[in-house]
Design an enzyme around this catalytic site. Structure first.
Site, PDB file in Angstrom:
ATOM      1  N   TYR A  50      35.708  39.497  38.989  1.00  0.00           N
ATOM      2  CA  TYR A  50      35.390  38.368  38.112  1.00  0.00           C
ATOM      3  C   TYR A  50      35.665  37.055  38.838  1.00  0.00           C
ATOM      4  O   TYR A  50      36.527  36.995  39.730  1.00  0.00           O
ATOM      5  CB  TYR A  50      36.202  38.436  36.821  1.00  0.00           C
ATOM      6  CG  TYR A  50      35.730  39.501  35.845  1.00  0.00           C
ATOM      7  CD1 TYR A  50      34.886  39.169  34.792  1.00  0.00           C
ATOM      8  CD2 TYR A  50      36.113  40.822  35.990  1.00  0.00           C
ATOM      9  CE1 TYR A  50      34.447  40.147  33.894  1.00  0.00           C
ATOM     10  CE2 TYR A  50      35.684  41.803  35.104  1.00  0.00           C
ATOM     11  CZ  TYR A  50      34.850  41.460  34.055  1.00  0.00           C
ATOM     12  OH  TYR A  50      34.414  42.412  33.166  1.00  0.00           O
ATOM     13  N   GLU A  51      34.946  36.017  38.454  1.00  0.00           N
ATOM     14  CA  GLU A  51      34.988  34.746  39.158  1.00  0.00           C
ATOM     15  C   GLU A  51      36.379  34.124  39.185  1.00  0.00           C
ATOM     16  O   GLU A  51      36.691  33.329  40.071  1.00  0.00           O
ATOM     17  CB  GLU A  51      33.996  33.781  38.505  1.00  0.00           C
ATOM     18  CG  GLU A  51      33.724  32.527  39.296  1.00  0.00           C
ATOM     19  CD  GLU A  51      32.664  31.672  38.626  1.00  0.00           C
ATOM     20  OE1 GLU A  51      32.679  30.455  38.859  1.00  0.00           O
ATOM     21  OE2 GLU A  51      31.834  32.203  37.868  1.00  0.00           O
ATOM     22  N   SER A  52      37.230  34.465  38.234  1.00  0.00           N
ATOM     23  CA  SER A  52      38.580  33.906  38.186  1.00  0.00           C
ATOM     24  C   SER A  52      39.472  34.415  39.304  1.00  0.00           C
ATOM     25  O   SER A  52      40.575  33.907  39.504  1.00  0.00           O
ATOM     26  CB  SER A  52      39.232  34.232  36.840  1.00  0.00           C
ATOM     27  OG  SER A  52      39.184  35.625  36.591  1.00  0.00           O
ATOM     28  N   GLY A  53      39.047  35.437  40.037  1.00  0.00           N
ATOM     29  CA  GLY A  53      39.827  35.960  41.149  1.00  0.00           C
ATOM     30  C   GLY A  53      40.351  37.354  40.939  1.00  0.00           C
ATOM     31  O   GLY A  53      41.021  37.906  41.821  1.00  0.00           O
TER      32      GLY A  53
END
Length: 261
Positions: A50-53
């Site tokens: 996911y883009e949040s890491g």
């Protein structure tokens, strides 16, 4: 056939595209549901990013956003956002980018920015986020989008993320490293690019859908592939797993809303 909604069939059809230890960069919403369903059924070694890491997250419920805590709590590791893009996506380590959008055109270009003129839009959408980079660098892209002539359009109001540009090899000539959109999963079936023109064409239908229905939902003259497949109906196992996931998600989010600040 097990009784199911078109949304469920769409999610299950998308989940079936993911296999083995595929590394998948996931968008929120329908793509997240499809990816997590695949992980819970036939592809337990699927690696979700996911883009949040969050890398290798194995959440028991679906996140409301990329910042939801359950993603970090169940991840194999969490890294800074710039590293997700530079060390994973741009380095060619992402097999599939799974995206949604507000609009798509006949060559798989996506709009998630505005409806109407950019300076005076009718609707301001959530925006690009990481989608342009995912669309550019992932080895292949899957798009999930309910079909209507407002979403499958002759011309985008704004091109947020690149598909095949104007087709006929334009993407390859641009130097874009990724493979582009290989499948578009809709609520009537599936589209894929023609090998030469790179125009999206109908390749498969749900058993209860028709070519006429598909053409009526698309804002350009929809072409048919030489072979038109039928997408198998969801199994009881797939449906039960998806519905249990949705039920857990509703309950978890309801509890979160009730917790006093």
């Amino acid at each position: 056939m097990n009784a199911c909604t078109r949304d469920e069939w769409m999610t299950i059809a998308a989940a079936r595209l993911l296999q083995g230890r595929c590394v998948c960069f996931v968008g929120i919403g329908l793509p997240s549901a499809a990816c997590n369903l695949a992980r819970l059924t036939h592809a337990p070694e699927l690696v979700l990013i996911y883009e949040s890491g969050a890398i290798g997250t194995r959440s028991d419920v679906l996140p409301l956003s990329i910042g939801d805590g359950e993603l970090a709590e169940t991840a194999a590791c969490v890294v800074p956002l710039p590293e997700i893009f530079s060390y994973y996506l741009q380095a060619g380590r992402v097999d599939v980018g799974f995206l949604g959008a507000a609009q798509i055109d006949r060559h798989g270009n996506l709009n998630s920015t505005v409806i109407g003129p950019y300076d005076t839009p009718q609707t301001r959408l959530p925006g690009a986020g990481g989608a342009p980079e995912i669309a550019l660098h992932a080895r292949q892209v899957f798009v999930m989008l309910k079909a209507s002539k407002r979403s499958f359009v002759e011309r985008l109001d704004f091109r947020t993320s690149a598909g095949y540009f104007d087709g006929h090899g334009a993407r390859a000539r641009s130097g874009a490293p990724g493979g582009g959109p290989r499948a578009v999963i809709t609520d009537f079936g599936m589209l894929a690019p023609h090998p030469q023109s790179e125009e999206l064409q109908l390749t498969a239908l749900f058993a209860d859908a028709s070519v006429d229905e598909a053409r009526a939902a698309v804002g350009w003259p929809l072409l048919l592939a030489d072979r038109l497949d039928t997408i198998a109906a969801p199994s009881a196992y797939e449906l039960d797993t998806l519905r249990a996931l949705d039920a857990r998600t509703r309950e978890a989010h309801a509890r979160a809303v009730r917790i006093p600040l």
